[in-house]
Design a protein around this motif. Sequence first.
Motif, short mmCIF file in Angstrom:
data_model
loop_
_atom_site.label_atom_id
_atom_site.label_comp_id
_atom_site.label_asym_id
_atom_site.label_seq_id
_atom_site.Cartn_x
_atom_site.Cartn_y
_atom_site.Cartn_z
N TYR A 137 -1.09 6.04 -1.82
CA TYR A 137 -0.72 6.20 -0.87
C TYR A 137 0.05 7.27 0.25
CZ TYR A 137 -1.65 3.92 3.15
OH TYR A 137 -1.13 3.81 4.93
N THR A 142 6.85 4.26 4.92
CA THR A 142 6.20 3.49 4.36
C THR A 142 6.31 3.34 2.86
OG1 THR A 142 3.76 2.89 5.09
CG2 THR A 142 4.51 4.95 4.20
N LEU A 168 5.25 -0.66 0.97
CA LEU A 168 4.69 -0.58 0.47
C LEU A 168 4.79 -1.66 -0.74
CD1 LEU A 168 1.36 1.51 0.93
CD2 LEU A 168 1.51 -0.32 1.60
N GLN A 189 4.83 -5.52 1.19
CA GLN A 189 3.73 -5.78 1.31
C GLN A 189 3.52 -6.40 -0.12
OE1 GLN A 189 0.64 -3.55 2.58
NE2 GLN A 189 -0.15 -3.00 0.65
N ASN A 190 3.81 -5.72 -0.78
CA ASN A 190 3.87 -5.89 -2.78
C ASN A 190 4.48 -7.50 -2.86
OD1 ASN A 190 3.02 -6.11 -5.33
ND2 ASN A 190 5.23 -5.49 -5.77
N ILE A 238 2.01 -10.28 -1.38
CA ILE A 238 1.37 -11.05 -1.79
C ILE A 238 1.50 -11.58 -3.26
CG2 ILE A 238 -1.44 -9.87 -2.02
CD1 ILE A 238 -0.30 -8.01 0.01
N SER A 278 -3.48 -10.55 1.41
CA SER A 278 -3.99 -9.58 1.63
C SER A 278 -4.61 -9.33 3.03
CB SER A 278 -5.02 -8.91 0.71
OG SER A 278 -5.27 -7.73 0.98
N THR A 310 -1.71 -6.92 4.60
CA THR A 310 -1.90 -5.84 5.77
C THR A 310 -2.00 -4.95 7.00
OG1 THR A 310 -2.96 -5.82 3.20
CG2 THR A 310 -3.61 -3.84 4.70
N VAL A 361 0.86 -4.26 8.14
CA VAL A 361 1.93 -3.07 7.72
C VAL A 361 1.18 -1.85 8.13
CG1 VAL A 361 1.96 -1.85 5.66
CG2 VAL A 361 2.20 -4.61 5.81
N LEU A 362 0.40 -2.13 8.67
CA LEU A 362 -1.17 -0.91 8.84
C LEU A 362 -0.17 -0.55 10.57
CD1 LEU A 362 -4.51 -1.68 7.63
CD2 LEU A 362 -3.25 0.22 7.34
#
Length: 286
Positions: A48, A87, A91, A95-96, A99, A193, A197, A200-201
Amino acid sequence: MSTTTPAQQRVSATGPLPGTLRLGLARTRYEVRGFFRERDAVIFIFAYPVIMLAIFATVFGQDGNSIDFGDSSVPFAQYFLPGMIATGVMLSSFQNLAIAIAVERDEGGLKRLRATPLPAASYFVGKIGQVLVSCVLQVTILLLVAALAFDVPMPDSSAAWATFAWVLLLGTATGAVCGVAFSSVPRSGRSASAVVTPIVLVLQFISGVFFQFDQLPSWMQQVASVFPLKWMAQGMRSVFLPDEAAALEVSGTWQHGAIAAVLLAWLVVGLVLGARWFRWRRRDDG
């Protein structure tokens, strides 16, 4: 009242457990192997930031365009690299973990793990260790692509690399701890998710990852300044951009002290909230 689990009490009757740190390192190896078995997640997390760097460097850098900082200028690939590093860390960490832990809880894995002799601290050491390994690999790949494919110059001073190291390590630890704490927010693994997500976005768009931070509306800059991603990106910009670029920051300086203070504050907040609200069972499981 004893805080040990029945499984820990049974093991203690036959002999002492290995130390918490030793078990944590063993758990780290287990978590790293499990992480790389999820090939789709690995590809997304590693690819990403590289893909986004390539897109922004290509779109904005057409015809040799660059960003001017008074007496100096840098290509767009060099400007966007710090944000992509930040970023990528978010992630791999926040985020990882937010989730993955929610899914483990929903599938009953955390409940079963809690019934084993493994100390809770060793479990969290394993998670943070896995995040650190993935972040180092991810950032290494990103720097290689930036240097080889886009001719982005790397820092040439030990001071710059020292700043890079502490921002990376502190940002990774903060993201991981906050991810562990936030994993209790989604009501189920299936919704994790969808909950994590979008957050984070939004943070990526307001924190100077995809756009020049000084060109964002002032209210957006103020909102972003509350969260750690903006400060991680600013810290990385201080490493990869010339000193003149500091004039485009809100304060006109790199604010290394403020970067460390905000990241440490979020680290403490994550620890406190995680210790208070972390759940080993699903909401409908008592």
